[in-house]
Structures are given as C-alpha cells and as structure tokens.
Design a protein around this motif. Structure first.
Motif, PDB file in Angstrom:
ATOM      1  N   PHE A  98       0.779  -1.096   0.039  1.00 41.13           N
ATOM      2  CA  PHE A  98       0.058  -0.069   0.057  1.00 41.13           C
ATOM      3  C   PHE A  98       0.955   1.172   0.102  1.00 41.13           C
ATOM      4  CE2 PHE A  98      -3.073   2.813   2.531  1.00 41.13           C
ATOM      5  CZ  PHE A  98      -3.537   3.291   1.473  1.00 41.13           C
ATOM      6  N   THR A  99       1.849   1.218   0.740  1.00 37.37           N
ATOM      7  CA  THR A  99       2.594   2.403   0.876  1.00 37.37           C
ATOM      8  C   THR A  99       3.409   2.709  -0.470  1.00 37.37           C
ATOM      9  OG1 THR A  99       3.344   2.122   3.235  1.00 37.37           O
ATOM     10  CG2 THR A  99       4.785   3.261   2.054  1.00 37.37           C
ATOM     11  N   GLU A 100       3.903   1.689  -1.108  1.00 39.68           N
ATOM     12  CA  GLU A 100       4.500   1.721  -2.306  1.00 39.68           C
ATOM     13  C   GLU A 100       3.475   2.469  -3.612  1.00 39.68           C
ATOM     14  OE1 GLU A 100       6.043  -2.074  -3.323  1.00 39.68           O
ATOM     15  OE2 GLU A 100       7.543  -2.044  -1.850  1.00 39.68           O
ATOM     16  N   ARG A 101       2.158   1.838  -3.337  1.00 40.50           N
ATOM     17  CA  ARG A 101       1.305   2.373  -4.108  1.00 40.50           C
ATOM     18  C   ARG A 101       0.930   3.810  -3.790  1.00 40.50           C
ATOM     19  NH1 ARG A 101      -3.039   0.148  -7.382  1.00 40.50           N
ATOM     20  NH2 ARG A 101      -1.377  -1.444  -7.501  1.00 40.50           N
ATOM     21  N   LEU A 102       0.939   4.340  -2.570  1.00 39.70           N
ATOM     22  CA  LEU A 102       0.733   5.527  -2.345  1.00 39.70           C
ATOM     23  C   LEU A 102       1.921   6.630  -2.860  1.00 39.70           C
ATOM     24  CD1 LEU A 102      -0.758   5.355   1.164  1.00 39.70           C
ATOM     25  CD2 LEU A 102      -1.872   5.998  -0.939  1.00 39.70           C
ATOM     26  N   ARG A 103       3.070   5.991  -2.520  1.00 42.31           N
ATOM     27  CA  ARG A 103       4.353   6.840  -3.169  1.00 42.31           C
ATOM     28  C   ARG A 103       4.449   6.839  -4.630  1.00 42.31           C
ATOM     29  NH1 ARG A 103       8.201   4.388   1.650  1.00 42.31           N
ATOM     30  NH2 ARG A 103       7.832   6.123   3.176  1.00 42.31           N
ATOM     31  N   ALA A 104       4.115   6.012  -5.449  1.00 42.87           N
ATOM     32  CA  ALA A 104       4.089   6.010  -6.935  1.00 42.87           C
ATOM     33  C   ALA A 104       3.783   7.522  -7.385  1.00 42.87           C
ATOM     34  CB  ALA A 104       3.199   4.985  -7.440  1.00 42.87           C
ATOM     35  N   PRO A 105       4.399   7.936  -8.403  1.00 40.35           N
ATOM     36  CA  PRO A 105       4.296   9.136  -8.905  1.00 40.35           C
ATOM     37  C   PRO A 105       3.024   9.361  -9.707  1.00 40.35           C
ATOM     38  CG  PRO A 105       6.461   8.336  -9.550  1.00 40.35           C
ATOM     39  CD  PRO A 105       5.772   7.182  -9.068  1.00 40.35           C
ATOM     40  N   LEU A 106       2.428  10.327  -9.868  1.00 42.95           N
ATOM     41  CA  LEU A 106       1.189  10.563 -10.557  1.00 42.95           C
ATOM     42  C   LEU A 106       1.228   9.888 -12.136  1.00 42.95           C
ATOM     43  CD1 LEU A 106      -0.104  14.172  -9.567  1.00 42.95           C
ATOM     44  CD2 LEU A 106      -1.352  11.841  -9.101  1.00 42.95           C
ATOM     45  N   GLY A 107       0.313   9.055 -12.588  1.00 42.58           N
ATOM     46  CA  GLY A 107       0.421   8.626 -14.031  1.00 42.58           C
ATOM     47  C   GLY A 107       1.393   7.578 -14.009  1.00 42.58           C
ATOM     48  N   SER A 108       1.840   6.859 -12.992  1.00 47.22           N
ATOM     49  CA  SER A 108       2.709   5.804 -13.146  1.00 47.22           C
ATOM     50  C   SER A 108       2.042   4.548 -12.863  1.00 47.22           C
ATOM     51  CB  SER A 108       3.868   5.949 -12.203  1.00 47.22           C
ATOM     52  OG  SER A 108       3.586   5.862 -11.033  1.00 47.22           O
TER      53      SER A 108
END
Length: 182
Positions: A168-178
């Motif tokens: 979940f943390t990785e998903r939240l940190r993913a850049p916009l549009g990625s």
C-alpha cells in the motif's frame, strides 16, 4: 503530489487490515487521512460536503480505502459519494472539480482471490465488482488506477499485515500517472 485517503469501515472496532493500512498511510508525507466513521459516526446525514469537497480539491490523488462489503462499498462511503460528488461540482455544468485527478481504490476482502474469479463462487473478478467505482471515476473525468485488492483479510499474521502495508505504501508513493489504469 498530495494524496487524500478516505477510509471507511462499518465495523471499525473489528478492523485489523483496514486499520493497519490506515496507519501506514498516516505516516507518509503529503498524505491526508480522513476516516468517515471516526469523523461522522454512522450518521449518513452528518457528512459535511463542503469540507469534504475542499479536501478533494486539495489532492492530486484520491484513495478510497474500505473493505468490500457485500460486493460493494461500505454504506457510509456510498452516502459520502452521494453527498460529496454533487451536480455542478463533480459533474454537470461547471462540475469539473475532480477532472484530471487520480482515483485509487484500495479494498480488502475476507474471501479468497479465487472467490473473486470467473471460476469462483461469485463468478466475478474484483475488477468487475468494482466497476461502479470505475464508471463513476470516468464519468467525472478522473483517471481510474488499477485497484489494489487484498484478499483473505481476516486472520492475517503480523508478517502478512506488514506486507500489505508495504504494498500500500509503495502504491501511495508512486508518481502521478505511473499506476496502470484499469
């Protein structure tokens, strides 16, 4: 990038997985967490649409975090959408407040991933169960990210919870549009 995480759980006191995910989100920079039942109780009429719209306007990515409840959103989240995503704000003439923002659904399910498959008991995938959320996002001009679903959410070990939090943390940190669109 600013992220708004809207959490809903009809039985928050019994929640383990959603609570763990909420705690992980709350520790991140530029992430605002709002728990609907903590904020409004179970009063479907208590939602403050102006405050919630302002929270949405301040975010680039909006995350709805909830357990799949009878193959749907929680009752409070459904009421929330009805009150917050209003005509003239989210859609209709002048209604472009959510246009271009990302919507990320993160859900837990007590059942197995097999249950949410063509061969499973309900003969539907989680993507299919979540299709009303996708349709809603697209209708208001949002980018609908591939959902993140965690299965078998009851009786998880500490290690499994930690893995969920990491994902979940990785998903939240993913850049916009990625994040892949669904």
């Amino acid at each position: 990038m600013k992220t708004l995480v809207i959490v809903s759980h009809p039985y928050a006191g019994q929640s383990v997985a959603i609570k763990a995910l909420q705690q992980a989100a709350a520790q991140l920079e530029n992430v605002t967490v709002r728990h609907l039942e903590a904020r409004y109780g179970h009063d479907l009429n208590a939602i403050d649409p102006i405050a919630e719209q302002q929270a949405h306007e301040a975010a680039d990515r909006i995350v709805y975090l909830y357990p799949t409840h009878w193959f749907n959103t929680t009752p409070m989240l459904k009421a929330y959408l009805n009150e917050v995503w209003t005509f003239g704000w989210a859609f209709g003439p002048g209604g472009a407040a959510l246009k271009g923002k990302e919507l990320q659904i993160v859900t837990t399910a007590g059942a197995s991933e097999h249950t949410y498959s063509a061969a499973g008991l309900i003969a539907l995938t989680m993507q299919e169960v979540l299709s009303p959320m996708k349709a809603s996002a697209l209708y208001v001009g949002m980018r609908y990210n591939a959902p993140l679903a965690f299965y078998g959410a009851m009786g998880l070990t500490e290690a499994q919870l930690a893995d969920m939090q990491q994902t979940f943390t990785e998903r939240l940190r993913a850049p916009l549009g990625s994040i892949a669109q669904a």
